[in-house]
Design a protein around this motif. Structure first.
Motif, short mmCIF file in Angstrom:
data_model
loop_
_atom_site.label_atom_id
_atom_site.label_comp_id
_atom_site.label_asym_id
_atom_site.label_seq_id
_atom_site.Cartn_x
_atom_site.Cartn_y
_atom_site.Cartn_z
N GLU A 276 0.85 -1.21 0.00
CA GLU A 276 0.00 0.00 0.00
C GLU A 276 0.88 1.25 0.00
O GLU A 276 0.63 2.20 -0.75
CB GLU A 276 -0.91 0.01 1.24
CG GLU A 276 -2.02 -1.02 1.23
CD GLU A 276 -3.27 -0.55 0.49
OE1 GLU A 276 -3.18 0.48 -0.22
OE2 GLU A 276 -4.31 -1.21 0.62
N ASN A 279 2.50 1.67 -3.33
CA ASN A 279 1.52 2.12 -4.33
C ASN A 279 1.35 3.64 -4.30
O ASN A 279 1.21 4.29 -5.34
CB ASN A 279 0.18 1.43 -4.09
CG ASN A 279 -0.67 1.38 -5.33
OD1 ASN A 279 -0.17 1.23 -6.44
ND2 ASN A 279 -1.98 1.53 -5.16
N LYS A 280 1.38 4.21 -3.08
CA LYS A 280 1.23 5.66 -2.92
C LYS A 280 2.46 6.42 -3.43
O LYS A 280 2.37 7.60 -3.76
CB LYS A 280 1.00 6.00 -1.45
CG LYS A 280 -0.34 5.51 -0.91
CD LYS A 280 -0.43 5.76 0.61
CE LYS A 280 -1.71 5.18 1.18
NZ LYS A 280 -1.75 5.30 2.66
N VAL A 282 4.54 5.41 -6.00
CA VAL A 282 4.93 5.12 -7.38
C VAL A 282 5.00 6.39 -8.23
O VAL A 282 5.97 6.62 -8.97
CB VAL A 282 3.98 4.08 -8.02
CG1 VAL A 282 4.29 3.92 -9.51
CG2 VAL A 282 4.11 2.74 -7.32
N SER A 283 3.96 7.22 -8.14
CA SER A 283 3.93 8.45 -8.95
C SER A 283 5.11 9.35 -8.62
O SER A 283 5.73 9.95 -9.51
CB SER A 283 2.62 9.20 -8.73
OG SER A 283 1.54 8.40 -9.15
N CYS A 286 8.14 7.93 -10.30
CA CYS A 286 8.09 8.02 -11.77
C CYS A 286 8.25 9.46 -12.28
O CYS A 286 8.70 9.67 -13.41
CB CYS A 286 6.79 7.42 -12.28
SG CYS A 286 6.71 5.63 -12.04
N GLN A 298 5.25 2.22 -14.97
CA GLN A 298 4.39 2.76 -13.92
C GLN A 298 3.03 2.05 -13.93
O GLN A 298 2.54 1.62 -12.89
CB GLN A 298 4.20 4.27 -14.13
CG GLN A 298 3.33 4.91 -13.05
CD GLN A 298 3.25 6.43 -13.22
OE1 GLN A 298 3.86 7.00 -14.12
NE2 GLN A 298 2.50 7.09 -12.36
N ASN A 299 2.46 1.91 -15.12
CA ASN A 299 1.17 1.23 -15.24
C ASN A 299 1.26 -0.22 -14.81
O ASN A 299 0.37 -0.74 -14.13
CB ASN A 299 0.66 1.32 -16.69
CG ASN A 299 0.30 2.75 -17.09
OD1 ASN A 299 0.03 3.58 -16.22
ND2 ASN A 299 0.32 3.02 -18.38
N HIS A 302 1.59 -0.41 -10.92
CA HIS A 302 0.30 -0.16 -10.27
C HIS A 302 -0.63 -1.36 -10.42
O HIS A 302 -1.27 -1.80 -9.46
CB HIS A 302 -0.38 1.08 -10.90
CG HIS A 302 0.00 2.36 -10.25
ND1 HIS A 302 -0.11 2.58 -8.89
CD2 HIS A 302 0.48 3.54 -10.78
CE1 HIS A 302 0.28 3.81 -8.61
NE2 HIS A 302 0.65 4.41 -9.73
N GLU A 303 -0.68 -1.88 -11.63
CA GLU A 303 -1.57 -3.00 -11.93
C GLU A 303 -1.25 -4.22 -11.06
O GLU A 303 -2.14 -4.85 -10.48
CB GLU A 303 -1.42 -3.36 -13.42
CG GLU A 303 -2.25 -4.56 -13.85
CD GLU A 303 -1.90 -5.00 -15.27
OE1 GLU A 303 -2.03 -6.20 -15.55
OE2 GLU A 303 -1.49 -4.14 -16.09
N ILE A 305 0.58 -4.33 -8.21
CA ILE A 305 0.39 -4.06 -6.77
C ILE A 305 -1.08 -4.18 -6.41
O ILE A 305 -1.44 -4.77 -5.38
CB ILE A 305 0.92 -2.66 -6.40
CG1 ILE A 305 2.45 -2.61 -6.48
CG2 ILE A 305 0.48 -2.27 -4.99
CD1 ILE A 305 3.04 -1.22 -6.28
N GLN A 306 -1.94 -3.63 -7.27
CA GLN A 306 -3.38 -3.66 -7.00
C GLN A 306 -3.97 -5.06 -7.10
O GLN A 306 -5.05 -5.33 -6.61
CB GLN A 306 -4.10 -2.68 -7.93
CG GLN A 306 -3.87 -1.23 -7.54
CD GLN A 306 -4.18 -0.24 -8.65
OE1 GLN A 306 -4.66 -0.62 -9.71
NE2 GLN A 306 -3.89 1.04 -8.41
#
Length: 694
Positions: A276, A279-280, A282-283, A286, A298-299, A302-303, A305-306
């Motif tokens: 979690e 995930n916060k 990552v942006s 990047c 990046q995509n 996120h994918e 991790i989710q």
């Protein structure tokens, strides 16, 4: 064949040794060991398998023997020497005593250095980030597993100041007090962010420690570091195996260390929690990379991790709570997991691996921009340090699910697989996987690649046989494979200087009243003895007996020192002081006091062993190993427990005589060496004490 230059160097060193030490008495066994090591490394027994396995009893001087033989051979054949130990004490002895002494008598100049793993060093950049930030800083919170307290921040500031002023070298072992694990994990060096390709890390303690490693002729390492290097393919931290003569001292520990390195564990809720946090972030990461190139990673991250977070959270609810025993453990019999978990493990392996790969690519893109001068190091390096923290965790998570998904082989032992429930409120579940046998890995990755290997210990054999150790360590006993086996008895005169007493007691250690019997009988064997060591099978029994004899101890004016009440170092310091003052001193200890305890002369004359040190297979790995042996028609007690007890018993009695002039007695309060069918084998494997069996 052995080169004349090597033999000349050995002879010259030995002559200098005799000249420098007045009254030096040559030891025949030591000389023989020197010759056999040299011949084995030179290929006289096998050109393709230049290896010697030697059990050398206390007093032979095995350290000097392998230095005298291996270093000249390596120097004159352009090879490196890696000496690997199991304990810090032996590392320090080699670095501060044995190697400096040998260098003085050697005609060949050589250099040596101690090598420690990354986990022993702090990262100075992480340390500076944590001390320069405030409590709410995202960088600081990310590096800590929990929000730091004021006293923790104060400690970090003291450490940073000491490092900056050159008063501390960044080694955890050289900090004057114990550093809490939570603090150390926040600043420890890691392979992802703390490397010399990044300018702000070139002065990190780990990098400084490694500067001279490649140039050193001899590297003092430990089994764990050697295994870590081998796991990475060899030649990453240490020299290439093909160019290295390995000397494994205290080699009886090697199989267990190898097994630990091949094991993996991860929590379910805990992993979901740090995912979690990742995930916060990552942006944020990047934004520091090339936007066109980083987008797909990046995509992807996120994918994945989710996908991981809900799966891990859900998985923790799928295990029936009634499966777990009182210790919160559930072991899968024969390492077989249900089909649904096997399929889930495959999916988690793939997703966690892909997440790891995506984050590694993002890290590479940030490093690339920094190296090209497009991004300031002050912006890049904090992010890379944080990414390194997550990469390590993702790599471990992928390894856990890789091992969980791996099918059991029909040829070898299965993997031990088990779950563990944490005892705290959150009730997290830990997934654990461990191999049962690692011999084939050692053979494939180490023995078959090494330029030469010297495997030595004072206790290598079990029940007078190398088979138990060789099976664990992946060493062939077949004569045609050319491994040289050598057993050298201690030069001590056991018949004259030591006695083994086995009293006639009314019950054996398995009886319910044995602890009460110890309380009753032990004072008799302590009376009229100035320095005693009593070894117990458990802390509970040790403390119970100590409490039971307290009045007698006070009445006689004895001094009782009990393991656990103070540090080992402090206890031994007090014991030595009491002995020097001719006061009666009694040490109470458990299994850890049976190895590595050096009490020569009058520091120990009366050794009491309360029971044969049988290990009870309580850990999931031990239980799984016993189960595997039984499934093949074997007897785990005779194949594992008795050989292990033999080695431990030899180590225990080895505490008594440390020098040739030492004397004393061993009292074994366990009649099973007389009454049980395995007893004779245990007795016959001990040094040749004069025996008194009542």
């Amino acid at each position: 064949m052995l080169n004349k230059s090597v033999t000349d160097s050995i002879r010259q060193s030995y002559k200098t040794l005799q000249d420098q030490l007045p009254g030096f008495i040559p030891r025949r066994a030591q000389n023989y060991l020197v010759a056999e090591i040299a011949k084995s490394l030179a290929g006289e027994y096998s050109d393709s398998n230049r290896m010697i396995v030697a059990e050398a009893g206390t007093g032979i001087g095995k350290s000097l023997a392998y230095l005298l033989s291996a270093i000249p051979y390596a120097k004159l054949n352009n090879k490196k020497v890696v000496i690997s130990t199991a304990t810090v004490a032996l590392q320090e002895q080699l670095a501060h005593k044995d190697l400096p002494f040998y260098r003085r008598i050697s005609p060949l100049p050589f250099s040596f250095i101690i090598a420690k793993g990354r986990q022993r060093y702090c990262c100075s950049h992480k340390l500076s980030l944590l001390t320069e930030s405030n409590n709410e800083d995202d960088k600081q919170v990310a590096l800590f597993t929990e929000k730091p307290k004021k006293k923790e921040l104060d400690l970090l500031k003291r450490m940073y100041k000491a490092l900056a002023e050159g008063k501390w070298d960044g080694d955890i072992d050289s900090w004057p007090t114990t550093i809490p694990s939570s603090i150390w994990q926040s600043i420890v060096s890691d392979k992802y962010s703390c490397h010399n390709g990044l300018p702000m890390h070139r002065e990190c303690p780990f990098q400084k420690a490694r500067e001279h490693l490649d140039k050193a002729d001899v590297v003092i390492a430990n089994h764990s570091l050697v295994m870590a290097d081998i796991d990475l393919g060899g030649g990453v931290v240490l020299s290439e195996p093909e160019q290295t003569i390995y000397i494994f001292d205290e080699a009886h520990h090697l199989p267990n260390v190898a097994r630990e390195h091949s094991s993996a564990a991860a929590s379910l809720k805990g992993s979901a929690s740090w995912l979690e946090s990742l995930n916060k972030s990552v942006s944020k990461f990047c934004n520091l990379a090339d936007q066109k190139r980083v987008n797909r990673f990046q995509n992807s991250l996120h994918e994945h991790i989710q996908e991981l977070i809900p799966t891990l959270n859900q998985l923790s609810k799928q295990f029936d709570p009634t499966l777990f025993n009182d210790d919160g453990v559930y072991r899968f019999e024969h390492g077989e997991i249900p089909n649904w978990l096997a399929e889930q493990s495959k999916e988690l392996k793939e997703v966690s691996t892909k997440a790891n790969q995506a984050l590694a690519k993002i890290s590479d893109l940030i490093s690339e921009r920094m190296k090209d001068g497009e991004l300031a190091p002050r912006m890049a390096e904090p992010a890379l340090a944080e990414i390194g923290f997550y990469l390590q965790r993702l790599e471990n998570l992928a390894q856990v699910w890789f091992l969980m998904a791996k099918p059991n082989s029909d040829k070898g032992a299965p993997l031990a697989r088990w779950l563990e429930k944490s005892q705290d409120r959150d009730g997290d579940t830990f997934i654990n996987v461990s191999p049962l046998e690692v011999g084939w890995q050692l053979d494939q990755n180490l023995w078959s690649r090494a330029a030469g290997a010297v495997v030595v210990s004072a206790t290598m054999r079990a029940l007078n046989s190398y088979s138990f150790f060789c099976k664990q360590a992946g060493i062939s006993e077949k004569p045609e494979d050319g491994v040289r086996f050598l057993s050298l008895a201690s030069p001590f005169n056991y018949q004259e200087n030591a006695q083994l007493v086995i009293p006639k007691l009314p019950m054996e250690p398995s009886a319910a009243g044995f602890t009460d019997l110890l309380i009753e009988e032990l004072p008799f064997y302590l009376a009229e003895q100035s320095s005693s060591l009593v070894l117990f099978s458990s802390y509970w029994q040790m403390n119970k007996v100590a409490e039971g004899i307290e009045k007698i101890v006070k009445k006689h004016g004895w001094n009782l020192l009990i393991q656990g009440q103070e540090s080992r170092q402090e206890i031994l310091k007090k014991h030595k002081k009491l002995c020097e003052e001719n006061k009666i001193s009694i040490l109470f200890g458990t299994g850890s006091f049976s190895e590595g305890l050096d009490l020569p002369g009058n520091l120990l004359t009366n050794l009491i062993i309360t029971k044969i040190p049988f290990g009870v297979p309580t850990s999931p790995v031990e239980e799984a190993h016993s189960e595997y042996i039984e499934s093949r028609g074997g007897n785990p007690f005779m194949q594992i427990s008795v050989p292990e007890a033999s080695k431990k018993l030899i180590q225990s009695v080895g505490r008594l005589l440390r020098k040739e002039e030492d004397s004393g007695r061993v009292v074994l309060l366990d009649r099973r060496v007389i009454t049980k069918r395995y007893g004779k084998a245990l007795l016959d494997a001990l040094p040749p004490f004069k025996r008194l069996i009542e």
